[in-house]
Design an enzyme around this catalytic site. Structure first.
Site, PDB file in Angstrom:
ATOM      1  N   LYS A   1      27.793  -2.999  15.370  1.00 29.16           N
ATOM      2  CA  LYS A   1      27.353  -4.309  14.850  1.00 29.16           C
ATOM      3  C   LYS A   1      28.008  -4.574  13.487  1.00 29.16           C
ATOM      4  O   LYS A   1      28.355  -5.700  13.151  1.00 29.16           O
ATOM      5  CB  LYS A   1      25.827  -4.330  14.678  1.00 29.16           C
ATOM      6  CG  LYS A   1      25.049  -4.447  15.982  1.00 29.16           C
ATOM      7  CD  LYS A   1      23.573  -4.639  15.638  1.00 29.16           C
ATOM      8  CE  LYS A   1      22.663  -4.525  16.822  1.00 29.16           C
ATOM      9  NZ  LYS A   1      21.243  -4.572  16.404  1.00 29.16           N
TER      10      LYS A   1
ATOM     11  N   ASP B   1      20.947   4.377   7.784  1.00 29.46           N
ATOM     12  CA  ASP B   1      19.731   4.113   8.561  1.00 29.46           C
ATOM     13  C   ASP B   1      18.529   4.438   7.687  1.00 29.46           C
ATOM     14  O   ASP B   1      18.255   5.605   7.395  1.00 29.46           O
ATOM     15  CB  ASP B   1      19.717   4.968   9.839  1.00 29.46           C
ATOM     16  CG  ASP B   1      18.476   4.660  10.679  1.00 29.46           C
ATOM     17  OD1 ASP B   1      17.626   3.855  10.225  1.00 29.46           O
ATOM     18  OD2 ASP B   1      18.359   5.220  11.783  1.00 29.46           O
TER      19      ASP B   1
ATOM     20  N   ASN C   1      18.851  -5.250   0.732  1.00 29.06           N
ATOM     21  CA  ASN C   1      18.365  -6.342   1.574  1.00 29.06           C
ATOM     22  C   ASN C   1      17.739  -5.862   2.882  1.00 29.06           C
ATOM     23  O   ASN C   1      16.881  -6.539   3.448  1.00 29.06           O
ATOM     24  CB  ASN C   1      19.568  -7.269   1.845  1.00 29.06           C
ATOM     25  CG  ASN C   1      19.371  -8.148   3.048  1.00 29.06           C
ATOM     26  OD1 ASN C   1      18.687  -9.172   2.970  1.00 29.06           O
ATOM     27  ND2 ASN C   1      19.955  -7.779   4.187  1.00 29.06           N
TER      28      ASN C   1
ATOM     29  N   TYR D   1       3.652  -5.774   6.544  1.00 27.44           N
ATOM     30  CA  TYR D   1       4.878  -6.370   5.985  1.00 27.44           C
ATOM     31  C   TYR D   1       4.576  -6.982   4.613  1.00 27.44           C
ATOM     32  O   TYR D   1       5.311  -6.772   3.648  1.00 27.44           O
ATOM     33  CB  TYR D   1       5.425  -7.432   6.954  1.00 27.44           C
ATOM     34  CG  TYR D   1       6.634  -8.171   6.419  1.00 27.44           C
ATOM     35  CD1 TYR D   1       7.878  -7.540   6.332  1.00 27.44           C
ATOM     36  CD2 TYR D   1       6.536  -9.496   5.985  1.00 27.44           C
ATOM     37  CE1 TYR D   1       8.987  -8.216   5.829  1.00 27.44           C
ATOM     38  CE2 TYR D   1       7.641 -10.181   5.495  1.00 27.44           C
ATOM     39  CZ  TYR D   1       8.873  -9.534   5.419  1.00 27.44           C
ATOM     40  OH  TYR D   1       9.970 -10.193   4.914  1.00 27.44           O
TER      41      TYR D   1
ATOM     42  N   LYS E   1       6.213  -5.870   0.896  1.00 25.12           N
ATOM     43  CA  LYS E   1       6.932  -6.780  -0.005  1.00 25.12           C
ATOM     44  C   LYS E   1       6.268  -6.817  -1.390  1.00 25.12           C
ATOM     45  O   LYS E   1       6.934  -6.991  -2.407  1.00 25.12           O
ATOM     46  CB  LYS E   1       7.016  -8.183   0.631  1.00 25.12           C
ATOM     47  CG  LYS E   1       7.887  -8.212   1.873  1.00 25.12           C
ATOM     48  CD  LYS E   1       9.374  -8.074   1.530  1.00 25.12           C
ATOM     49  CE  LYS E   1      10.182  -7.296   2.505  1.00 25.12           C
ATOM     50  NZ  LYS E   1      11.594  -7.158   2.142  1.00 25.12           N
TER      51      LYS E   1
END
Ligand SMILES: NC(=O)c1ccc[n+]([C@@H]2O[C@H](COP(=O)([O-])OP(=O)(O)OC[C@H]3O[C@@H](n4cnc5c(N)ncnc54)[C@H](OP(=O)(O)O)[C@@H]3O)[C@@H](O)[C@H]2O)c1
Length: 384
Positions: A92, A118, A145, A254, A258
């Site tokens: 990818k 990874d 990111n 999640y 953050k």
């Protein structure tokens, strides 16, 4: 607190301090009000990046797709000398490299490299960091990111913690700390001239930028605030008390990941002042952006996701402008800052309020212990 306990099933604890910020789960919270989100999504024009990155070496993690790919594309278009696409899937990554080369007309084979990283594996994080130290002469921008947001399926433990905590928080900051000496060396060798004082006070020094989210405002951090000392990460990763984790279980996790990122960026920035190291550390929230992050399952969820993407989300390219902007703001004005819409902004009150200081200190203290166990001696690289 043992396994099987989850935010939605926790009994109330009489001696626990009540939340001081407005809870976002039932409505968007932002210090400037709910309108902020819609104003940001619909009425804000983000500047198209135009600075030159000539001579700079840049790493973007999670850059085979989404925001990372578009940010990398901008940096290459603007002439960076080396771009390392840090990806977990090399094929990818090679496709991303080809796509950037095609769209930017970048024809020098040596500009873009695809390196394996990874963040589900501490060994992979360590070997990526060793490769950077050995092979890169300099590192001007580290754009952290890569991230996940599981929405369905089982509660997945990766290394020692739940997947979102490992990928978004522990591995992200393990890499940050392992690469900090390279950023610092770059500041010393390439950005500060002999006899110059006030290093890091002028724009342009190396930067480390973490991609966080407005979603940090949607959690009251309830579970973490009640975790026994030394068991913050263990508590956050304990599985829901049902066979299958729900959509709410996953999204909460999640949001928490953050929020943790913002606490750690602020703590790291406080520990390593830009005036002493020459390295700016900040974080950015890109808004709600079309990407592969939210993997909805089931016909209704997929339909809602498509409507949201179509009506509200920014294009990935537009969202990526915020990443490029934040990562280009070397200097004390953005050190430790949370950026939004290409400006310094305020994170949620749970971060900036009185309790935030205590929570931030605690998160950082427990993360440091964890990182030191994973890589003994790693924190030495932060000494100023
Ligand atoms: N999209 C939004 O609305 C939004 C809003 C706020 C913040 N963010 C943040 O922006 C960042 C980028 O997200 P995105 O929207 O661009 O999503 P995306 O398209 O899903 O991109 C995420 C990237 O992270 C990589 N990644 C995931 N797990 C990894 C691992 N274990 N090791 C290394 N790389 C890994 C992915 O690689 P694979 O392709 O191999 O999975 C992909 O390259 C994330 O940190 C996210 O939290 C996004």
């Amino acid at each position: 607190m043992g396994p099987g306990i989850h935010p939605h099933t926790l009994p109330s604890q009489p001696n626990m301090k009540p939340t001081t910020h407005k809870l976002g789960r039932d409505g968007l919270y932002h210090p400037n009000g709910n309108l902020h989100f819609f104003k940001s999504q619909f009425l804000t024009t983000l500047p198209y990046p135009s600075d030159s990155y000539t001579g700079k070496t840049i790493i973007v993690t999670g850059s085979n797709t989404g925001l990372g790919l578009e940010a990398a594309r901008h940096f290459v278009r603007l002439g960076c000398s080396r771009m390392i696409l840090a990806v977990r899937n090399l094929s990818k990554g090679l496709a991303a490299k080809a796509s950037i080369e095609r769209s930017t007309g970048c024809c020098s084979e040596s500009v873009i490299s695809v390196w394996e990283l990874d963040q589900c594996s501490y060994a992979s994080v360590r070997s990526f960091a060793s490769r950077v130290s050995a092979e890169l002469e300099r590192l001007d921008i580290l754009l952290l990111n890569a991230g996940v947001c599981p929405l369905a399926g089982p509660w997945r433990m990766v290394e020692q913690d739940e997947e979102a905590i490992t990928v978004n928080v522990v591995s992200t900051f393990l890499l940050a700390v392992l690469l900090f000496p390279k950023l610092r060396e770059t500041a010393r060798l390439f950005h500060v001239h002999p006899g110059e004082s006030g290093r890091g006070t002028k724009p342009g020094g190396p930067t480390m930028t973490v991609v966080t989210s407005l979603a940090h405002t949607y959690t009251d951090f309830y579970l973490a605030r009640s975790a026994p000392e030394g068991q913050l990460f263990k508590t956050l990763s304990c599985s829901p008390d049902r066979a299958e984790a729900t959509f709410d279980d996953h999204t909460d996790q999640y949001f928490i990941s953050k929020l943790l990122e913002i606490f750690v960026v602020r703590a790291l920035a406080a520990q390593c002042p830009v005036e002493k190291t020459g390295v700016t550390i900040n974080c950015v929230q890109p808004g709600f952006v079309k990407s592969g992050l939210f993997k909805f399952e089931g016909a209704i969820a997929v339909a809602i996701g498509m409507v949201m993407n179509g009506l509200v989300a920014r294009s990935t390219e537009v969202g990526s402008r915020t990443l490029v902007h934040a990562a280009s703001q070397g200097g004390k004005e953005t050190h430790g800052a949370y950026l939004s819409d290409c400006k310094v902004d305020e994170p949620a009150e749970i971060v900036t309020g009185e309790e935030g200081k205590v929570l931030q200190e605690r998160v950082w203290r427990e993360l440091k212990v964890k990182m030191e166990r994973i890589v003994p001696g790693v924190l030495k690289g932060l000494e100023v």
